[in-house]
Write a protein that holds these residues in place. Structure first.
Motif, PDB file in Angstrom:
ATOM      1  N   ALA A 176      35.858  38.140  36.056  1.00 27.33           N
ATOM      2  CA  ALA A 176      35.972  39.224  37.041  1.00 27.33           C
ATOM      3  C   ALA A 176      36.990  38.864  38.116  1.00 27.33           C
ATOM      4  O   ALA A 176      37.323  37.695  38.319  1.00 27.33           O
ATOM      5  N   LEU A 177      37.447  39.910  38.800  1.00 27.77           N
ATOM      6  CA  LEU A 177      38.361  39.756  39.923  1.00 27.77           C
ATOM      7  C   LEU A 177      37.771  40.435  41.153  1.00 27.77           C
ATOM      8  O   LEU A 177      37.014  41.396  41.037  1.00 27.77           O
ATOM      9  N   GLY A 178      38.168  39.928  42.328  1.00 25.96           N
ATOM     10  CA  GLY A 178      37.815  40.618  43.562  1.00 25.96           C
ATOM     11  C   GLY A 178      36.537  40.116  44.205  1.00 25.96           C
ATOM     12  O   GLY A 178      36.108  38.994  43.993  1.00 25.96           O
ATOM     13  N   GLY A 179      35.948  40.987  44.999  1.00 32.55           N
ATOM     14  CA  GLY A 179      34.772  40.602  45.764  1.00 32.55           C
ATOM     15  C   GLY A 179      35.157  39.779  46.979  1.00 32.55           C
ATOM     16  O   GLY A 179      36.241  39.926  47.534  1.00 32.55           O
ATOM     17  N   ASP A 180      34.271  38.890  47.372  1.00 33.64           N
ATOM     18  CA  ASP A 180      34.523  38.030  48.522  1.00 33.64           C
ATOM     19  C   ASP A 180      33.872  36.685  48.290  1.00 33.64           C
ATOM     20  O   ASP A 180      33.291  36.441  47.230  1.00 33.64           O
ATOM     21  N   LEU A 181      33.978  35.807  49.278  1.00 23.59           N
ATOM     22  CA  LEU A 181      33.397  34.469  49.179  1.00 23.59           C
ATOM     23  C   LEU A 181      32.240  34.307  50.151  1.00 23.59           C
ATOM     24  O   LEU A 181      31.993  33.221  50.673  1.00 23.59           O
ATOM     25  N   SER A 182      31.512  35.393  50.388  1.00 25.76           N
ATOM     26  CA  SER A 182      30.345  35.311  51.262  1.00 25.76           C
ATOM     27  C   SER A 182      29.298  34.394  50.630  1.00 25.76           C
ATOM     28  O   SER A 182      29.230  34.252  49.406  1.00 25.76           O
ATOM     29  N   PRO A 183      28.469  33.742  51.451  1.00 21.95           N
ATOM     30  CA  PRO A 183      27.434  32.876  50.894  1.00 21.95           C
ATOM     31  C   PRO A 183      26.538  33.590  49.883  1.00 21.95           C
ATOM     32  O   PRO A 183      26.198  33.016  48.842  1.00 21.95           O
ATOM     33  N   SER A 184      26.172  34.833  50.170  1.00 19.83           N
ATOM     34  CA  SER A 184      25.290  35.555  49.260  1.00 19.83           C
ATOM     35  C   SER A 184      25.938  35.746  47.895  1.00 19.83           C
ATOM     36  O   SER A 184      25.289  35.583  46.855  1.00 19.83           O
ATOM     37  N   ARG A 185      27.236  36.087  47.887  1.00 20.25           N
ATOM     38  CA  ARG A 185      27.908  36.305  46.608  1.00 20.25           C
ATOM     39  C   ARG A 185      28.092  34.982  45.858  1.00 20.25           C
ATOM     40  O   ARG A 185      27.934  34.911  44.642  1.00 20.25           O
ATOM     41  N   LEU A 186      28.434  33.910  46.593  1.00 19.48           N
ATOM     42  CA  LEU A 186      28.601  32.621  45.943  1.00 19.48           C
ATOM     43  C   LEU A 186      27.295  32.136  45.323  1.00 19.48           C
ATOM     44  O   LEU A 186      27.281  31.629  44.193  1.00 19.48           O
ATOM     45  N   ILE A 187      26.200  32.282  46.041  1.00 13.35           N
ATOM     46  CA  ILE A 187      24.905  31.863  45.499  1.00 13.35           C
ATOM     47  C   ILE A 187      24.560  32.683  44.265  1.00 13.35           C
ATOM     48  O   ILE A 187      24.073  32.147  43.256  1.00 13.35           O
ATOM     49  N   GLU A 188      24.829  33.979  44.304  1.00 13.87           N
ATOM     50  CA  GLU A 188      24.583  34.831  43.145  1.00 13.87           C
ATOM     51  C   GLU A 188      25.446  34.390  41.968  1.00 13.87           C
ATOM     52  O   GLU A 188      24.982  34.359  40.814  1.00 13.87           O
ATOM     53  N   ALA A 189      26.688  34.037  42.244  1.00 17.65           N
ATOM     54  CA  ALA A 189      27.591  33.593  41.181  1.00 17.65           C
ATOM     55  C   ALA A 189      27.065  32.317  40.523  1.00 17.65           C
ATOM     56  O   ALA A 189      26.905  32.257  39.290  1.00 17.65           O
ATOM     57  N   TYR A 190      26.800  31.296  41.330  1.00 19.32           N
ATOM     58  CA  TYR A 190      26.349  30.029  40.756  1.00 19.32           C
ATOM     59  C   TYR A 190      25.007  30.166  40.051  1.00 19.32           C
ATOM     60  O   TYR A 190      24.769  29.504  39.036  1.00 19.32           O
ATOM     61  N   ALA A 191      24.156  31.010  40.564  1.00 19.19           N
ATOM     62  CA  ALA A 191      22.867  31.238  39.904  1.00 19.19           C
ATOM     63  C   ALA A 191      23.043  31.803  38.505  1.00 19.19           C
ATOM     64  O   ALA A 191      22.167  31.648  37.645  1.00 19.19           O
ATOM     65  N   ASN A 192      24.195  32.435  38.263  1.00 20.63           N
ATOM     66  CA  ASN A 192      24.491  32.988  36.941  1.00 20.63           C
ATOM     67  C   ASN A 192      25.495  32.140  36.162  1.00 20.63           C
ATOM     68  O   ASN A 192      26.016  32.579  35.133  1.00 20.63           O
ATOM     69  N   GLY A 193      25.773  30.937  36.654  1.00 23.57           N
ATOM     70  CA  GLY A 193      26.691  30.057  35.950  1.00 23.57           C
ATOM     71  C   GLY A 193      28.143  30.470  36.086  1.00 23.57           C
ATOM     72  O   GLY A 193      28.973  30.152  35.226  1.00 23.57           O
ATOM     73  N   ILE A 194      28.490  31.154  37.170  1.00 27.36           N
ATOM     74  CA  ILE A 194      29.843  31.676  37.410  1.00 27.36           C
ATOM     75  C   ILE A 194      30.401  30.977  38.649  1.00 27.36           C
ATOM     76  O   ILE A 194      29.671  30.705  39.601  1.00 27.36           O
ATOM     77  N   PHE A 195      31.697  30.685  38.642  1.00 24.39           N
ATOM     78  CA  PHE A 195      32.294  30.026  39.798  1.00 24.39           C
ATOM     79  C   PHE A 195      33.680  30.609  40.088  1.00 24.39           C
ATOM     80  O   PHE A 195      34.357  31.119  39.184  1.00 24.39           O
ATOM     81  N   PRO A 196      34.120  30.548  41.356  1.00 26.25           N
ATOM     82  CA  PRO A 196      35.459  31.047  41.721  1.00 26.25           C
ATOM     83  C   PRO A 196      36.511  29.968  41.524  1.00 26.25           C
ATOM     84  O   PRO A 196      36.258  28.783  41.756  1.00 26.25           O
ATOM     85  N   TRP A 197      37.698  30.395  41.128  1.00 26.82           N
ATOM     86  CA  TRP A 197      38.802  29.446  40.924  1.00 26.82           C
ATOM     87  C   TRP A 197      40.099  30.243  40.934  1.00 26.82           C
ATOM     88  O   TRP A 197      40.333  31.056  40.037  1.00 26.82           O
ATOM     89  N   TYR A 198      40.895  30.040  41.950  1.00 23.04           N
ATOM     90  CA  TYR A 198      42.138  30.795  42.078  1.00 23.04           C
ATOM     91  C   TYR A 198      43.057  30.061  43.036  1.00 23.04           C
ATOM     92  O   TYR A 198      42.648  29.109  43.704  1.00 23.04           O
ATOM     93  N   SER A 199      44.310  30.475  43.091  1.00 25.18           N
ATOM     94  CA  SER A 199      45.297  29.840  43.964  1.00 25.18           C
ATOM     95  C   SER A 199      45.661  30.760  45.124  1.00 25.18           C
ATOM     96  O   SER A 199      45.320  31.954  45.115  1.00 25.18           O
ATOM     97  N   GLN A 200      46.367  30.200  46.078  1.00 22.25           N
ATOM     98  CA  GLN A 200      46.806  30.974  47.234  1.00 22.25           C
ATOM     99  C   GLN A 200      47.600  32.193  46.775  1.00 22.25           C
ATOM    100  O   GLN A 200      48.374  32.147  45.830  1.00 22.25           O
ATOM    101  N   ASP A 201      47.386  33.332  47.454  1.00 23.81           N
ATOM    102  CA  ASP A 201      48.085  34.591  47.186  1.00 23.81           C
ATOM    103  C   ASP A 201      47.678  35.244  45.865  1.00 23.81           C
ATOM    104  O   ASP A 201      48.337  36.167  45.399  1.00 23.81           O
ATOM    105  N   GLU A 202      46.600  34.762  45.263  1.00 26.33           N
ATOM    106  CA  GLU A 202      46.029  35.421  44.086  1.00 26.33           C
ATOM    107  C   GLU A 202      44.712  36.091  44.482  1.00 26.33           C
ATOM    108  O   GLU A 202      44.078  35.685  45.453  1.00 26.33           O
TER     109      GLU A 202
END
Length: 237
Positions: free
Chosen positions: A30-56
């Motif tokens: 997926a793309l988009g969303g934000d890096l709020s604590p609630s979203r990050l916790i939801e992501a990791y709870a589902n085995g998903i993690f963010p990974w991107y570079s500057q300006d992406e």
């Protein structure tokens, strides 16, 4: 299940099923969303993690296969075992989280552009304050010479990055984390994507389905409240 790249709804924390992730690039979900604590916790709870570079845009991943280190099988070769017996390092937990993540972002061995951009650092600082992101530090003569950090939800620990400035310091941090988790019957560390260093320490690759099963079991495993309190750690060699 068909593979479809999703765009996150800013008004919802929900993620698509990880099985929708693309095969190429491997695991992009997926793309988009934000890096709020609630979203990050939801992501990791589902085995998903963010990974991107500057300006992406923010990119969310669930690769298949997935790299893990079984805590019972972490590899300590003869050279490392000999080093451990004479080392003068001190190991701590959650003494210097912000410094660890900063060092990981600027690690001299990292040739590619870092994904630990400023927004990511701010986000994980927030997770740390909420008790969901943790660091292991390695010190020599009061100087921070190695460490790692990651996200924990109960017994599930997903490692994010590590660094070293002295011989074997990152290996010592990883070994300390493994022993800490193993002492509470946690069977693995999530390493997300394998690399030669992790493989040398015992990382293996398992299918996404097997990873999700193990992750779900770990998340249901409660740890004592003091596990992540700032304190010194001691290796069993």
């Amino acid at each position: 299940m068909s593979q479809t790249l999703h765009f996150l709804n800013e008004h919802s924390l929900a993620f698509p099923d990880p099985h929708f992730a693309l095969s190429e690039p491997n695991g992009l979900l997926a793309l988009g969303g934000d890096l709020s604590p609630s979203r990050l916790i939801e992501a990791y709870a589902n085995g998903i993690f963010p990974w991107y570079s500057q300006d992406e845009p923010i990119m969310w991943w669930s690769p298949d296969p997935r790299a893990i280190i079984p805590t019972s099988d972490i590899r300590v070769n003869k050279t490392l075992r000999k080093f451990l017996k004479k080392m003068d390092y001190r190991i701590t937990c959650n003494y210097a989280f912000e410094e660890v993540i900063s060092q990981c972002a600027d690690a001299p061995f990292r040739h590619e552009e870092t994904w630990i951009v400023e927004d990511m650092q701010v986000a994980y600082h927030s997770l740390h304050k909420l008790g969901h992101a943790h660091s292991i530090e390695v010190w020599q003569d009061k100087q921070l010479v190695g460490g790692l950090y990651g996200v924990a939800i109960n017994g599930f620990f997903s490692g994010e990055s590590m660094f070293y400035q002295a011989p074997n310091a990152s290996k010592v941090a990883l070994l300390a984390l493994s022993q800490l988790l193993s002492s509470h019957d946690i069977n693995f560390i999530d390493c997300q994507i394998n690399n030669p260093f992790l493989a040398s320490m015992g990382a293996i690759e398992i299918s996404r389905d097997e990873f999700i099963q193990q992750k779900n079991t770990a998340i249901k495993t409660s740890l004592p409240s003091g596990v992540w309190h700032p304190r010194e750690l001691y290796l069993t060699t």
